[in-house]
Scaffold this motif. Structure first.
Motif, PDB file in Angstrom:
ATOM      1  N   PHE A  95     -25.533  -1.844  -7.349  1.00 23.76           N
ATOM      2  CA  PHE A  95     -26.406  -1.028  -6.511  1.00 23.76           C
ATOM      3  C   PHE A  95     -26.663   0.364  -7.099  1.00 23.76           C
ATOM      4  O   PHE A  95     -27.793   0.842  -7.090  1.00 23.76           O
ATOM      5  CB  PHE A  95     -25.816  -0.875  -5.112  1.00 23.76           C
ATOM      6  CG  PHE A  95     -25.913  -2.103  -4.244  1.00 23.76           C
ATOM      7  CD1 PHE A  95     -26.482  -3.280  -4.709  1.00 23.76           C
ATOM      8  CD2 PHE A  95     -25.430  -2.091  -2.944  1.00 23.76           C
ATOM      9  CE1 PHE A  95     -26.576  -4.410  -3.913  1.00 23.76           C
ATOM     10  CE2 PHE A  95     -25.522  -3.217  -2.131  1.00 23.76           C
ATOM     11  CZ  PHE A  95     -26.091  -4.379  -2.620  1.00 23.76           C
ATOM     12  N   CYS A  96     -25.607   1.016  -7.586  1.00 20.19           N
ATOM     13  CA  CYS A  96     -25.763   2.413  -8.022  1.00 20.19           C
ATOM     14  C   CYS A  96     -25.444   2.641  -9.484  1.00 20.19           C
ATOM     15  O   CYS A  96     -25.676   3.733 -10.000  1.00 20.19           O
ATOM     16  CB  CYS A  96     -24.897   3.328  -7.162  1.00 20.19           C
ATOM     17  SG  CYS A  96     -23.109   3.145  -7.457  1.00 20.19           S
ATOM     18  N   GLY A  97     -24.869   1.636 -10.163  1.00 18.29           N
ATOM     19  CA  GLY A  97     -24.555   1.786 -11.574  1.00 18.29           C
ATOM     20  C   GLY A  97     -23.217   2.422 -11.865  1.00 18.29           C
ATOM     21  O   GLY A  97     -22.852   2.589 -13.040  1.00 18.29           O
ATOM     22  N   PHE A  98     -22.434   2.768 -10.851  1.00 14.69           N
ATOM     23  CA  PHE A  98     -21.119   3.377 -11.090  1.00 14.69           C
ATOM     24  C   PHE A  98     -20.288   2.482 -12.005  1.00 14.69           C
ATOM     25  O   PHE A  98     -20.167   1.281 -11.776  1.00 14.69           O
ATOM     26  CB  PHE A  98     -20.389   3.588  -9.758  1.00 14.69           C
ATOM     27  CG  PHE A  98     -18.967   4.060  -9.914  1.00 14.69           C
ATOM     28  CD1 PHE A  98     -18.698   5.404 -10.131  1.00 14.69           C
ATOM     29  CD2 PHE A  98     -17.909   3.169  -9.857  1.00 14.69           C
ATOM     30  CE1 PHE A  98     -17.389   5.837 -10.286  1.00 14.69           C
ATOM     31  CE2 PHE A  98     -16.601   3.602 -10.001  1.00 14.69           C
ATOM     32  CZ  PHE A  98     -16.347   4.929 -10.225  1.00 14.69           C
ATOM     33  N   SER A 155     -16.524   0.602  -4.532  1.00 13.99           N
ATOM     34  CA  SER A 155     -15.802   0.424  -3.266  1.00 13.99           C
ATOM     35  C   SER A 155     -16.631   0.850  -2.066  1.00 13.99           C
ATOM     36  O   SER A 155     -16.619   0.195  -1.018  1.00 13.99           O
ATOM     37  CB  SER A 155     -14.494   1.223  -3.302  1.00 13.99           C
ATOM     38  OG  SER A 155     -13.670   0.801  -4.361  1.00 13.99           O
ATOM     39  N   LEU A 156     -17.364   1.960  -2.193  1.00 14.65           N
ATOM     40  CA  LEU A 156     -18.178   2.440  -1.077  1.00 14.65           C
ATOM     41  C   LEU A 156     -19.276   1.439  -0.735  1.00 14.65           C
ATOM     42  O   LEU A 156     -19.449   1.060   0.429  1.00 14.65           O
ATOM     43  CB  LEU A 156     -18.811   3.788  -1.420  1.00 14.65           C
ATOM     44  CG  LEU A 156     -19.837   4.321  -0.409  1.00 14.65           C
ATOM     45  CD1 LEU A 156     -19.188   4.549   0.954  1.00 14.65           C
ATOM     46  CD2 LEU A 156     -20.488   5.599  -0.925  1.00 14.65           C
ATOM     47  N   ASN A 196      -9.616   0.451 -18.200  1.00 11.86           N
ATOM     48  CA  ASN A 196      -9.470  -0.244 -16.920  1.00 11.86           C
ATOM     49  C   ASN A 196     -10.480   0.283 -15.903  1.00 11.86           C
ATOM     50  O   ASN A 196     -10.456   1.471 -15.551  1.00 11.86           O
ATOM     51  CB  ASN A 196      -8.057  -0.055 -16.366  1.00 11.86           C
ATOM     52  CG  ASN A 196      -7.017  -0.629 -17.300  1.00 11.86           C
ATOM     53  OD1 ASN A 196      -7.148  -1.750 -17.779  1.00 11.86           O
ATOM     54  ND2 ASN A 196      -5.970   0.150 -17.583  1.00 11.86           N
ATOM     55  N   PRO A 197     -11.382  -0.588 -15.385  1.00 10.90           N
ATOM     56  CA  PRO A 197     -12.335  -0.158 -14.357  1.00 10.90           C
ATOM     57  C   PRO A 197     -11.598   0.323 -13.104  1.00 10.90           C
ATOM     58  O   PRO A 197     -10.533  -0.196 -12.749  1.00 10.90           O
ATOM     59  CB  PRO A 197     -13.133  -1.431 -14.065  1.00 10.90           C
ATOM     60  CG  PRO A 197     -12.927  -2.309 -15.256  1.00 10.90           C
ATOM     61  CD  PRO A 197     -11.552  -2.003 -15.759  1.00 10.90           C
ATOM     62  N   VAL A 198     -12.164   1.319 -12.464  1.00  9.39           N
ATOM     63  CA  VAL A 198     -11.603   1.813 -11.201  1.00  9.39           C
ATOM     64  C   VAL A 198     -12.723   1.893 -10.173  1.00  9.39           C
ATOM     65  O   VAL A 198     -13.870   2.192 -10.500  1.00  9.39           O
ATOM     66  CB  VAL A 198     -10.943   3.190 -11.353  1.00  9.39           C
ATOM     67  CG1 VAL A 198      -9.711   3.115 -12.227  1.00  9.39           C
ATOM     68  CG2 VAL A 198     -11.921   4.216 -11.915  1.00  9.39           C
ATOM     69  N   GLY A 199     -12.398   1.591  -8.934  1.00  6.97           N
ATOM     70  CA  GLY A 199     -13.368   1.698  -7.855  1.00  6.97           C
ATOM     71  C   GLY A 199     -14.450   0.650  -7.893  1.00  6.97           C
ATOM     72  O   GLY A 199     -15.485   0.810  -7.246  1.00  6.97           O
TER      73      GLY A 199
END
Length: 311
Positions: free
Chosen positions: A199-202, A237-238, A209-212
């Motif tokens: 959705f946002c590209g975060f 996560s959001l 290691n990916p987070v969130g």
């Protein structure tokens, strides 16, 4: 009543028929009652006490309604129709309420309606392990993991404080086995979207290691959604939480929708509105996009669309 009989009764709740939409009214009433029992040691309650908090739960975690009046008294449906093997509703005179009485808050208030889980049910719930098992079963069968902590907070249930050892009864193990998640699903989904929110590209990481970032089911696992990339999205996560709450949804052409019921005053909150009409990220070559039938399911069952139903 035995523990396994209680779990069987909870697992066998009859689901309300509201078109083809989810109606988690009964499990939400039950979870609220479990929270009340954990706090007070009793589920005895007047309809007046049930109406506002349980209606709010149904509005938050079920489908949207247009009518303000309906939204305020949605608790009436499960109060009237919850299975009598679990629930004992009565009027002011102490006479039992049948399941054919009107599902109207005014009717129930006028008659001094009150109810309580049956004594044999409360006796079993006095064991913290049984209470935790009952709550987990309802959460697993009717919701998705991203919402479990949110719902527990809303009904004042702290499962970490309850004894978990008794949850491993033969019946509970059977439920867990049927709902076992496929190893590798999350990694496959995250890899398909290049470890970035669709959705946002975060794409935050600590080192390598990916987070969130989380793998979201479009059609929930608890509602027979398969564990494959065509039913998954990599989301931060959001946005995962907002997607599971129905704030965010999808159009058939995989453009993002923001619910008209969503409101925000700060610029940080209004950033969500900026997603409306944006396209979901395309998965990596060779990986399938979200399948149309799962987009349709989410739009009908989860997305908060005003006027989507009238109950």
């Amino acid at each position: 009543m035995t523990r396994d009989e209680l779990m069987g009764a909870l697992a066998g709740l009859r689901r309300a028929q509201i078109g083809n939409r989810r109606a988690p009214h009964k499990p939400l009433l039950l979870l609220w009652l479990l929270g009340r029992f954990a706090a007070f040691g009793s589920t005895a309650v007047a309809y007046d006490e049930v109406e506002e908090p349980v209606s709010r739960l149904i509005n938050d975690f079920g489908s949207a309604v247009t009518s303000v009046t309906r939204a305020r008294q949605r608790a009436a449906m499960p109060f009237v129709h919850l299975e009598r093997g679990l629930w004992d509703p009565r009027d002011r005179a102490g006479d039992a309420l049948g399941s054919d009485v009107p599902e109207r808050g005014g009717f129930l208030r006028d008659r001094g309606a009150h109810g309580r889980l049956r004594p044999e049910v409360e006796t079993l719930l006095a064991d913290p392990g049984n209470l935790a098992a009952a709550a987990r079963l309802l959460l697993e069968q009717h919701f998705t993991p991203a919402l479990e902590a949110v719902i527990c907070d809303a009904v004042a249930l702290d499962l970490t404080e309850l004894d978990e050892s008794a949850y491993e009864s033969a019946y509970a193990r059977g439920v867990r086995k049927r709902r076992k998640r496929r190893a590798g699903f999350a990694e496959e989904v995250l890899r398909a979207y290049a470890y970035a929110c669709a959705f946002c590209g975060f794409d935050g990481a600590i080192g390598r290691n990916p987070v969130g970032l989380e793998a979201a089911h479009v059609r929930w696992h608890s509602q027979d959604g398969p564990e494959d990339v065509g039913n998954g999205l990599a989301l931060c996560s959001l946005h995962h939480t907002l997607f599971d709450l129905g704030v965010l949804g999808l159009l058939p052409d995989l453009r993002i929708q923001v619910s008209q019921l969503y409101v925000a005053r700060s610029r940080a909150g209004q950033v969500i509105d900026d997603l409306h009409g944006e396209s979901v990220a395309t998965p990596r070559p060779g990986q399938p996009p979200v399948r149309p039938e799962f987009v349709l399911w989410h739009g009908q069952q989860v997305f908060k669309r005003p006027g989507a139903q009238t109950v």
